[in-house]
Design a protein around this motif. Structure first.
Motif, short mmCIF file in Angstrom:
data_model
loop_
_atom_site.label_atom_id
_atom_site.label_comp_id
_atom_site.label_asym_id
_atom_site.label_seq_id
_atom_site.Cartn_x
_atom_site.Cartn_y
_atom_site.Cartn_z
N ALA A 1 67.80 45.60 15.52
CA ALA A 1 67.47 45.88 16.92
C ALA A 1 66.12 46.59 17.02
O ALA A 1 65.28 46.27 17.87
CB ALA A 1 68.57 46.73 17.55
N LYS A 2 65.87 47.55 16.13
CA LYS A 2 64.60 48.28 16.15
C LYS A 2 63.44 47.37 15.76
O LYS A 2 62.36 47.43 16.34
CB LYS A 2 64.67 49.48 15.21
CG LYS A 2 65.61 50.57 15.68
CD LYS A 2 65.60 51.76 14.73
CE LYS A 2 66.52 52.86 15.24
NZ LYS A 2 66.53 54.04 14.33
N LEU A 3 63.68 46.50 14.77
CA LEU A 3 62.62 45.60 14.31
C LEU A 3 62.29 44.54 15.36
O LEU A 3 61.14 44.16 15.54
CB LEU A 3 63.04 44.94 12.99
CG LEU A 3 63.14 45.90 11.80
CD1 LEU A 3 63.83 45.22 10.62
CD2 LEU A 3 61.76 46.39 11.38
N ARG A 4 63.30 44.08 16.08
CA ARG A 4 63.07 43.10 17.15
C ARG A 4 62.32 43.77 18.30
O ARG A 4 61.41 43.17 18.89
CB ARG A 4 64.38 42.52 17.64
CG ARG A 4 65.06 41.57 16.66
CD ARG A 4 66.24 40.89 17.31
NE ARG A 4 65.81 39.95 18.33
CZ ARG A 4 66.63 39.40 19.24
NH1 ARG A 4 67.91 39.74 19.25
NH2 ARG A 4 66.17 38.53 20.11
N GLU A 5 62.70 44.99 18.62
CA GLU A 5 62.03 45.70 19.71
C GLU A 5 60.55 45.90 19.40
O GLU A 5 59.70 45.83 20.29
CB GLU A 5 62.71 47.06 19.92
CG GLU A 5 62.13 47.87 21.07
CD GLU A 5 62.79 49.22 21.21
OE1 GLU A 5 62.38 49.99 22.10
OE2 GLU A 5 63.70 49.53 20.42
N ALA A 6 60.25 46.11 18.11
CA ALA A 6 58.85 46.30 17.71
C ALA A 6 58.11 44.99 17.53
O ALA A 6 56.90 44.99 17.24
CB ALA A 6 58.81 47.10 16.40
N GLY A 7 58.80 43.87 17.67
CA GLY A 7 58.16 42.57 17.54
C GLY A 7 57.90 42.16 16.10
O GLY A 7 57.08 41.26 15.84
N LEU A 8 58.60 42.76 15.15
CA LEU A 8 58.40 42.44 13.74
C LEU A 8 59.37 41.37 13.25
O LEU A 8 59.13 40.71 12.24
CB LEU A 8 58.55 43.70 12.87
CG LEU A 8 57.52 44.80 13.15
CD1 LEU A 8 57.85 46.04 12.33
CD2 LEU A 8 56.11 44.31 12.82
#
Length: 252
Positions: A54-61
């Motif tokens: 979820a954090k990585l998707r939010e950061a666009g990674l």
């Protein structure tokens, strides 16, 4: 652009968590993996992986792709570039546990998918059969890579292969009679293929794939790592057979 224009520290923090780095590393070879597979490869719980994703998707990674009931995750190109840069400037990580990642690695190397060979071994055998003319592609595309319409981690609804003219001479030395397999298959398709979830290339299923896996197990070319377990171990005699008869230099 000056350093005050962007929040570098926030992005850098995403790469500072060891567990999150294991998730990123598991995706670094370009595969798109389901969260459950990532959990095994990264040695994390399902909720832990979901939180990191979820954090990585939010950061666009990381980006997600839905296939059937599952969602598959892959790194975006800029995340790969950051990982490679960090790797060049990072010390080697000490081995703290010989068991870490062992099960996930074993499944990726060689396993059964229902009753046929999968994992790296399965896709290598399938590719060798195509290269030697035991199987031929029918869509004008060389090799066993994923086609544009293939759904991740799914049997192919329609496959681009047929039995090739060299099938008897390639499969005969492995102890398989193509005509006998065809006669005994009943209503089961002779050829069927899956998009392997760990390698994301095609592996052979169907009646021929099942007969090939049965032959490998009968001859002791592969053995189960534990009774009833899907993970397989390639034996020394199996490695010799792969090298001599299919030109595969496989290691376990």
């Amino acid at each position: 652009m000056s350093g005050g224009d962007v929040d570098i520290a926030r992005t850098a923090a995403l790469f500072a968590d060891p567990a999150r780095v294991r998730v990123l590393t598991a995706l670094a070879d370009g595969r798109a993996l389901a969260a459950s597979v990532l959990a095994g490869e990264a040695g994390l719980s399902a909720p832990g992986v979901s939180a990191h994703l979820a954090k990585l998707r939010e950061a666009g990674l990381v980006e997600a792709e839905r296939s059937g009931r599952h969602r598959f995750y892959r790194l975006r190109p800029d995340a790969v570039e950051i990982l490679e840069t960090l790797a060049r400037h990072s010390p080697a990580q000490p081995v703290t546990s010989l068991r870490a990642g062992t099960r996930a690695q074993a499944l990726r190397l060689a396993r059964t998918c229902y009753d046929h060979l999968a994992g790296r071994l399965g896709v290598q055998v399938t590719a060798a059969l195509v290269e030697r003319g035991a199987l031929v592609t029918t869509d004008g595309v060389d090799g066993t890579g994923r086609r544009p319409d293939d759904r991740l981690s799914q049997p192919l609804a329609e496959h681009p292969y047929a039995i090739g003219p060299a099938a008897p001479e390639v499969l005969g030395p492995l102890g398989l009679d193509v005509t006998a397999v065809e006669a005994a298959r009943g209503r089961r398709p002779m050829l069927k293929f899956c998009l392997d979830w760990s390698e994301q290339r095609h592996h052979l299923a169907g009646a021929l794939g099942a007969a090939l896996a049965e032959r490998f197990l009968e001859q002791g070319w592969v053995t189960r790592r534990r009774p009833g377990h899907r993970a397989l171990r390639l034996t020394e005699s199996g490695a010799d057979v792969l090298a001599d008869r299919l030109g595969i230099r496989a290691t376990d």
